[in-house]
Scaffold this active site. Sequence first.
Site, PDB file in Angstrom:
ATOM      1  N   GLU A  13      -2.681  10.640   3.103  1.00  0.00           N
ATOM      2  CA  GLU A  13      -3.924  11.076   3.894  1.00  0.00           C
ATOM      3  C   GLU A  13      -3.648  12.406   4.433  1.00  0.00           C
ATOM      4  O   GLU A  13      -2.700  12.787   5.167  1.00  0.00           O
ATOM      5  CB  GLU A  13      -3.884  10.011   5.180  1.00  0.00           C
ATOM      6  CG  GLU A  13      -4.043   8.543   4.742  1.00  0.00           C
ATOM      7  CD  GLU A  13      -4.192   7.844   6.063  1.00  0.00           C
ATOM      8  OE1 GLU A  13      -4.932   6.621   5.936  1.00  0.00           O
ATOM      9  OE2 GLU A  13      -3.720   7.931   7.031  1.00  0.00           O
ATOM     10  N   GLU A  71       0.772  -1.294  -0.012  1.00  0.00           N
ATOM     11  CA  GLU A  71       0.050  -0.026   0.058  1.00  0.00           C
ATOM     12  C   GLU A  71       1.053   1.307   0.002  1.00  0.00           C
ATOM     13  O   GLU A  71       1.914   1.368   0.687  1.00  0.00           O
ATOM     14  CB  GLU A  71      -0.839   0.099   1.503  1.00  0.00           C
ATOM     15  CG  GLU A  71      -1.862   1.144   1.502  1.00  0.00           C
ATOM     16  CD  GLU A  71      -2.859   0.955   2.658  1.00  0.00           C
ATOM     17  OE1 GLU A  71      -3.614   1.887   2.794  1.00  0.00           O
ATOM     18  OE2 GLU A  71      -2.900  -0.024   3.181  1.00  0.00           O
ATOM     19  N   ASP A 131       0.125   5.423   0.919  1.00  0.00           N
ATOM     20  CA  ASP A 131      -0.671   6.021   1.281  1.00  0.00           C
ATOM     21  C   ASP A 131      -0.325   7.629   1.433  1.00  0.00           C
ATOM     22  O   ASP A 131       0.711   8.029   1.598  1.00  0.00           O
ATOM     23  CB  ASP A 131      -1.029   5.854   3.028  1.00  0.00           C
ATOM     24  CG  ASP A 131      -1.877   4.673   3.096  1.00  0.00           C
ATOM     25  OD1 ASP A 131      -2.651   4.288   2.094  1.00  0.00           O
ATOM     26  OD2 ASP A 131      -1.768   4.051   4.084  1.00  0.00           O
TER      27      ASP A 131
END
Length: 289
Positions: A115, A111, A113
């Site tokens: 955010e 993953e 990310d």
Amino acid sequence: MASLPSSCWRSVILLSILLVAMDQMAMASLSDDIEVGWGQDHSFFYNDGTDDKQTLALCLDKTHGSGFHTKEAYLYARFDIDIRLVPKNSAGTVTTLYLFPVDVPWENHDEVDLEFLGNVTGEPYTLHTNIFVNGVGHRVQHFRLWFDPAADFHTYSIDWNPKRITILVDGVPIRVFKNHDKDGVPFPSWQKMKLEGSLWNADDWATQGGLVKTDWSAAPFFANYRNLRVSSCQPSPGVAWCGDEPPESTWFEQGLDTAALQNARDTHMIYDYCKDANRKEFPKECALD
């Protein structure tokens, strides 16, 4: 007695009426490439008439948020998308952009990310980045952006090739995760991934460690996405695909502005897992970069 529609759904209905009245037709259709994966009643595609780019609005209210993903999954590619974040008091909200695999067990998943952690009015967003490989993350780096990401659209990019993963903001590299697989550091290299995005409530941790909660009186909250560009990885001439690029090749070293990267990190990075004084042990890649 039938329940009243959520604040997000009322906004969807009102905007739909406006769009029909405008009779606008988006030429660049974002909906051809992505689909809403959850919170279908809290999201909608629209064209505001100022340009030909179709936009996806994700909505969050006290009931739930929403999220999307690309229809296709990719092994090595560059992803660029324009995002306008939640304005004003966004405390407790999290707007995301990330790569996530298809049909891979959580304990083995890769993953990448991004955010965007909301904040109270007048305080800056924090861009939280993390990279998971084989189910293991904890590779967190935080940045403060050098502009108001809610005032207008800005471009956020993930460039993933066999040599490195680069995260860029408006074309400026802010983070690079290099492939040190030969040194025993795992690297995402076999899981096809989709680009995903979402808007959700995380007021138990997102703003000042959870001290500031979401102000639901300000709901509904909206984050807007548009202008998705996906560029498949291109190998050097004579190589069949990027995964076959010879280890000694410098093909993927091209195009990285190392001076801009260093400046962005010196100026805008506020946390680095490789420099955390509270850690007793550091991942192997911290000594290799």
